[in-house]
Design an enzyme around this catalytic site. Sequence first.
Site, PDB file in Angstrom:
ATOM      1  N   LYS A 192      14.841  29.679  12.917  1.00  0.00           N
ATOM      2  CA  LYS A 192      15.232  29.998  11.675  1.00  0.00           C
ATOM      3  C   LYS A 192      14.688  29.004  10.492  1.00  0.00           C
ATOM      4  O   LYS A 192      14.341  29.558   9.674  1.00  0.00           O
ATOM      5  CB  LYS A 192      16.957  29.610  11.600  1.00  0.00           C
ATOM      6  CG  LYS A 192      17.506  30.593  10.262  1.00  0.00           C
ATOM      7  CD  LYS A 192      17.513  32.048  10.332  1.00  0.00           C
ATOM      8  CE  LYS A 192      18.494  32.567  11.238  1.00  0.00           C
ATOM      9  NZ  LYS A 192      18.406  34.140  11.439  1.00  0.00           N
ATOM     10  N   GLN A 195      11.526  30.535   9.881  1.00  0.00           N
ATOM     11  CA  GLN A 195      11.508  31.854   9.097  1.00  0.00           C
ATOM     12  C   GLN A 195      11.927  31.681   7.544  1.00  0.00           C
ATOM     13  O   GLN A 195      11.303  32.306   6.578  1.00  0.00           O
ATOM     14  CB  GLN A 195      12.804  32.754   9.287  1.00  0.00           C
ATOM     15  CG  GLN A 195      12.472  33.285  10.983  1.00  0.00           C
ATOM     16  CD  GLN A 195      13.818  33.685  11.270  1.00  0.00           C
ATOM     17  OE1 GLN A 195      14.448  34.824  10.771  1.00  0.00           O
ATOM     18  NE2 GLN A 195      14.167  33.758  12.594  1.00  0.00           N
ATOM     19  N   CYS A 384     -10.177  -9.526   4.939  1.00  0.00           N
ATOM     20  CA  CYS A 384     -10.123  -9.444   3.354  1.00  0.00           C
ATOM     21  C   CYS A 384      -9.192 -10.801   3.050  1.00  0.00           C
ATOM     22  O   CYS A 384      -9.591 -11.749   3.172  1.00  0.00           O
ATOM     23  CB  CYS A 384      -9.502  -8.209   2.744  1.00  0.00           C
ATOM     24  SG  CYS A 384      -9.993  -8.015   1.287  1.00  0.00           S
ATOM     25  N   GLN A 388      -9.823 -14.721   3.355  1.00  0.00           N
ATOM     26  CA  GLN A 388      -9.482 -15.792   2.164  1.00  0.00           C
ATOM     27  C   GLN A 388      -8.439 -17.099   2.877  1.00  0.00           C
ATOM     28  O   GLN A 388      -8.843 -18.258   2.546  1.00  0.00           O
ATOM     29  CB  GLN A 388      -8.868 -15.095   0.834  1.00  0.00           C
ATOM     30  CG  GLN A 388     -10.028 -13.945   0.563  1.00  0.00           C
ATOM     31  CD  GLN A 388      -9.420 -13.145  -0.591  1.00  0.00           C
ATOM     32  OE1 GLN A 388      -8.354 -13.343  -1.055  1.00  0.00           O
ATOM     33  NE2 GLN A 388     -10.227 -12.409  -1.217  1.00  0.00           N
ATOM     34  N   HIS A 510     -13.577  -4.742   4.830  1.00  0.00           N
ATOM     35  CA  HIS A 510     -12.544  -3.783   5.784  1.00  0.00           C
ATOM     36  C   HIS A 510     -13.530  -3.049   6.899  1.00  0.00           C
ATOM     37  O   HIS A 510     -13.679  -1.778   6.483  1.00  0.00           O
ATOM     38  CB  HIS A 510     -11.940  -3.042   4.961  1.00  0.00           C
ATOM     39  CG  HIS A 510     -10.978  -3.726   3.997  1.00  0.00           C
ATOM     40  ND1 HIS A 510      -9.437  -3.937   4.293  1.00  0.00           N
ATOM     41  CD2 HIS A 510     -10.907  -4.087   2.848  1.00  0.00           C
ATOM     42  CE1 HIS A 510      -8.905  -4.314   3.425  1.00  0.00           C
ATOM     43  NE2 HIS A 510      -9.901  -4.510   2.227  1.00  0.00           N
ATOM     44  N   GLU A 512     -12.281  -2.012   9.537  1.00  0.00           N
ATOM     45  CA  GLU A 512     -11.439  -0.646   9.945  1.00  0.00           C
ATOM     46  C   GLU A 512     -11.709   0.396   9.400  1.00  0.00           C
ATOM     47  O   GLU A 512     -11.720   1.475   9.833  1.00  0.00           O
ATOM     48  CB  GLU A 512      -9.988  -1.219   9.771  1.00  0.00           C
ATOM     49  CG  GLU A 512      -9.320  -1.267   8.347  1.00  0.00           C
ATOM     50  CD  GLU A 512      -9.758  -2.376   7.744  1.00  0.00           C
ATOM     51  OE1 GLU A 512     -10.467  -3.360   7.898  1.00  0.00           O
ATOM     52  OE2 GLU A 512      -8.945  -2.856   6.745  1.00  0.00           O
TER      53      GLU A 512
HETATM   54  N1  GLN Z   1      -5.741  -9.874  -2.533  1.00  0.00           N
HETATM   55  C1  GLN Z   1      -6.850 -10.280  -2.264  1.00  0.00           C
HETATM   56  C2  GLN Z   1      -8.057  -9.828  -3.283  1.00  0.00           C
HETATM   57  O1  GLN Z   1      -7.571  -9.210  -3.979  1.00  0.00           O
HETATM   58  C3  GLN Z   1      -7.412  -9.473  -0.842  1.00  0.00           C
HETATM   59  C4  GLN Z   1      -7.247  -8.115  -1.097  1.00  0.00           C
HETATM   60  C5  GLN Z   1      -7.323  -7.354   0.374  1.00  0.00           C
HETATM   61  O2  GLN Z   1      -6.868  -8.055   1.375  1.00  0.00           O
HETATM   62  N2  GLN Z   1      -7.573  -6.136   0.432  1.00  0.00           N
HETATM   63  O3  GLN Z   1      -9.184 -10.241  -3.367  1.00  0.00           O
END
Ligand code: GLN
Length: 537
Positions: A192, A195, A384, A388, A510, A512
């Site tokens: 259902k 449908q 990223c 840091q 990144h 990934e």
């Molecule tokens: N906040 C950090 C920057 O703007 C890292 C950003 C992130 O990890 N994508 O540089």
Amino acid sequence: MKNTKYVFVTGGVTSSLGKGIIAASLAKLLQERGYSVTIQKLDPYINIDPGTLNPYEHGECYVTNDGAETDLDLGHYERFLNIPTSQANNVTTGRIYQAVINKERRGDFLGKTVQVIPHITDEIKHRIQILGNTGDFDIVITEIGGTVGDIESLPYIETVRQLKWQLGENNAIVIHLTLVPYLAAAGELKTKPTQHSVKMLMQSGINPDVLVCRTERHLTDSIRRKLALFCNVQKEDVIESIDADTIYNVPNLMFKEGLDSVILKKLNLSTDTKPSLNAWNQFLQHHKNPKHTVEIGLIGKYVELHDAYKSISESFIHAGAANEVNVKIRWIHSEGLTEKNVPEKLKGLHGVLVAPGFGERGIEGKIEAVRYTREHNIPFLGICLGMQMAVIEFARNVLGLENANSTEMNSETPFPVISLMEAQKNITNKGGTMRLGAWDCTLEKNSHVFDAYKETLISERHRHRYEFNNEYLQQFTAAGLVATGVNPQTNLVEIIELPDHPWFVGVQYHPEYKSTVLNPHPLFVAFVKACLAHKKE
Ligand code: GLN
């Protein structure tokens, strides 16, 4: 120049049925049959892009080579098809309205009332056909976000109706994905909801060509017949999509159900070449039969919602298969981590990944995690914000720069080891203004990253505003944290490593976003390998 055909994928009954995976699996089968295919996602929300959305709301924000911040489904498209997508592959209502309103201000519609039909629908049509008009694709698959019946999807559904009619029978078709729930009390699958969902679609003037039915139990012949009868399709157009143990098995399931051949017949395209999923199934084989297991800690602040780290967890699946290793992820909340509980929370891990992120919440926990992996020789990958944090940890605990920080977290820090580039300093708008998309990076030969990539010039995708502050580079290098990857145009540090550590790599980009089933990312492959080596020790 190809005569492009269009396949639209709509969803009914409920969200989260996996339209993206169905679209990607169909595209994979068509690609393996020799057709050139791309997939596009239309999102009905009003943000220009998901770049300003909290991951809790929308999962990960994916980034393309050309710097578009997009829906995470584009990640699935790339991981399945192994070809890059672009800005044109993701369009939101915000972007559509912005384009139409800009035209109105320019005077393009002078004298006319600007309306949803035809102006908004024309703009949507234009965005759908941009991909087809490149002449590069035999088939464009367009996934309409949301569920049929949502107020905000109405203009998209109306556009599909118009296009289907304008392009003609064999050139545009609609797949409707629905749910066929199993009622335990009745001991039955129920048709259902499907449908009703199809009825809703028909009220908008669209008759679906194919039904894909998500289900926990196999559809019986009589259920298929019933669905066909009530929903205006043939019995062979009812495709079962049973719950799969892994999304990567869905192409096989769809092939068994004949989804690709049903679609090709309706589009009047040849079904002579059968899809060969050899390489794909070899990956599946490795994924399902690992020889070893490693456990990797993923330290982030959105860990309650695994979708916030979709590309990272998928990259581990690809890299795991490449190493014949099952990668078990331990999701660790950075907010709760302290110097005191880190040994307990990280106990037994074979590797640690510190995840990307924005803002202050949870960063001290990330720094503590980095310290522990550095001091205990545990393989480390910082992505990223994770990179840091590794820089800040080293500044504070090795260089002795007390209160070193990123100016994102503390604009008054005495040691801004992570800070804004000149070009970012005058930017006030938040949307779409970070360093985005693919940038080149040259690698030092004597490094873990070179061992992984086996080339000296790479290109990786970025999404961040803050950067390693080159004023401190010499101090870091002298103390043993070295820059092994640098942007050749700007001299920005993109990769840091600790040569005295078994495997300690931080990347400003990144990786990934670029890992796919057929091309597992070299850095993830190397990291998993290092974790396995650490385990064997
Ligand atoms: N906040 C950090 C920057 O703007 C890292 C950003 C992130 O990890 N994508 O540089």
